[in-house]
Design an enzyme around this catalytic site. Sequence first.
Site, short mmCIF file in Angstrom:
data_model
loop_
_atom_site.label_atom_id
_atom_site.label_comp_id
_atom_site.label_asym_id
_atom_site.label_seq_id
_atom_site.Cartn_x
_atom_site.Cartn_y
_atom_site.Cartn_z
N ASP A 81 0.84 -1.20 0.00
CA ASP A 81 0.00 0.00 0.00
C ASP A 81 0.88 1.26 0.00
O ASP A 81 1.89 1.32 0.72
CB ASP A 81 -0.86 -0.05 1.28
CG ASP A 81 -1.96 0.99 1.32
OD1 ASP A 81 -2.40 1.45 0.25
OD2 ASP A 81 -2.39 1.34 2.44
N HIS A 82 0.50 2.25 -0.79
CA HIS A 82 1.17 3.57 -0.80
C HIS A 82 2.69 3.47 -0.88
O HIS A 82 3.40 4.00 -0.03
CB HIS A 82 0.80 4.38 0.44
CG HIS A 82 -0.61 4.89 0.42
ND1 HIS A 82 -1.04 5.90 -0.42
CD2 HIS A 82 -1.68 4.53 1.13
CE1 HIS A 82 -2.32 6.13 -0.22
NE2 HIS A 82 -2.74 5.30 0.71
N HIS A 184 -7.74 9.95 4.83
CA HIS A 184 -7.13 8.97 5.75
C HIS A 184 -7.36 9.45 7.18
O HIS A 184 -7.44 10.65 7.43
CB HIS A 184 -5.62 8.87 5.50
CG HIS A 184 -5.28 8.22 4.20
ND1 HIS A 184 -4.60 8.87 3.20
CD2 HIS A 184 -5.51 6.96 3.74
CE1 HIS A 184 -4.42 8.03 2.18
NE2 HIS A 184 -4.97 6.87 2.48
N GLY A 185 -7.43 8.54 8.12
CA GLY A 185 -7.50 8.92 9.53
C GLY A 185 -8.92 9.14 10.00
O GLY A 185 -9.89 8.70 9.39
N HIS A 212 -9.62 5.08 -1.00
CA HIS A 212 -8.71 5.15 0.15
C HIS A 212 -9.44 5.90 1.25
O HIS A 212 -10.45 6.55 1.00
CB HIS A 212 -7.41 5.86 -0.23
CG HIS A 212 -6.48 4.97 -0.98
ND1 HIS A 212 -5.31 4.50 -0.43
CD2 HIS A 212 -6.57 4.43 -2.22
CE1 HIS A 212 -4.72 3.72 -1.30
NE2 HIS A 212 -5.45 3.66 -2.40
N GLY A 213 -8.91 5.86 2.47
CA GLY A 213 -9.58 6.56 3.57
C GLY A 213 -10.96 5.97 3.77
O GLY A 213 -11.95 6.68 3.99
N ASN A 234 -9.94 0.64 1.02
CA ASN A 234 -8.85 0.58 2.00
C ASN A 234 -9.37 0.99 3.36
O ASN A 234 -9.99 2.07 3.50
CB ASN A 234 -7.74 1.55 1.59
CG ASN A 234 -6.93 1.03 0.43
OD1 ASN A 234 -7.42 0.21 -0.35
ND2 ASN A 234 -5.71 1.49 0.32
N THR A 237 -7.93 2.73 9.94
CA THR A 237 -7.93 3.55 11.16
C THR A 237 -9.01 3.16 12.16
O THR A 237 -8.71 3.00 13.35
CB THR A 237 -8.10 5.04 10.79
OG1 THR A 237 -7.05 5.40 9.89
CG2 THR A 237 -8.06 5.93 12.02
P1 13P Z 1 -8.44 4.83 6.79
O1 13P Z 1 -7.43 5.70 7.47
O2 13P Z 1 -9.71 5.54 6.52
O3 13P Z 1 -8.69 3.56 7.50
O4 13P Z 1 -7.84 4.46 5.35
C1 13P Z 1 -6.78 3.58 5.22
C2 13P Z 1 -6.19 3.67 3.87
O5 13P Z 1 -6.70 4.30 2.97
C3 13P Z 1 -4.92 2.95 3.64
O6 13P Z 1 -4.40 3.17 2.37
#
Ligand code: 13P
Length: 295
Positions: A81-82, A184-185, A212-213, A234, A237
Amino acid sequence: MLVNLRDICAIAEQNNMAIGSFNVPSFEAARATLDAAEETGYPVILSHAEVHDPVAPLDKIGPMLVALAERSSALVCVHLDHCENLSYMRKCLDMGFTGAMYDGSFLPYEENVANSQRAADMCMNYDCGLECEIGSMGSREGGERDEGGTAEEAGAVYTDPELAAKFIDETGLDILACSFGTVHGIYKGEPHLNFDVLTGIRDLRHIPLVMHGGSGVSDEDYHKAIDAGIRKINYYTYGAKFAGENVLKMIAEKRANNADALVYWHDMTTAAYERYLEVTIETMKVFANGAKPVA
Ligand code: 13P
């Protein structure tokens, strides 16, 4: 069973569902995620983010994830990932990862294309599908701006469908991560997602799209996003937060009548595992969008 990112997303496409891509920077997270997939019968993506290397070094966690996936009765993709460094991606490919994301979304367009093309050339020599990103979510996974909020506060640049189509043609990617309002987060308010971004891209190029996020989004929005072409979500968090809260709850309960009660490390990992398993099962069922178990 270990499967390629392309094949797992093709299953999602056939069933109008999304596959959960869960970051697993510990044995307990990996175990809970695999157990959730085996229990529900849905395919799963075990994700290792390059930014998690300090807490889960690739040379230790990578071979473990591949071995666990190979032995699992579920369909499992082991995914990077990333990734920002192609030398890191090469190590994952050599270990047997079957999916990889090159993230050049923070770079000027031409540089993002050039590096994504290099990643595509690398993946082609292995049994590995490639995800790339165009547009920017602003906040970076595990990064200093990972505190959440809204997409605008995080400095997001929503994906432009025309540019996305050009990017898809120029790079040779298999699936596309796009920015359409998630962060994200932790969310500080209601996320406002722009589904036109997704339909705009899918009208031009019918390829699997990635959210994502993904944690903290409402079930209704997950389903709208899936109906608009999201095939991989994805998620990390909120699952990690709920697991952490369960560890604190277990400690509080143990110490309610005896402030000196011992709390062992395995008590904590068990409490984290149990909650993470519950959350992952619930999440996979939501992402299935009504599709029947696949395995
Ligand atoms: P979250 O922070 O919303 O869980 O997303 C995780 C993510 O996109 C990892 O690539």
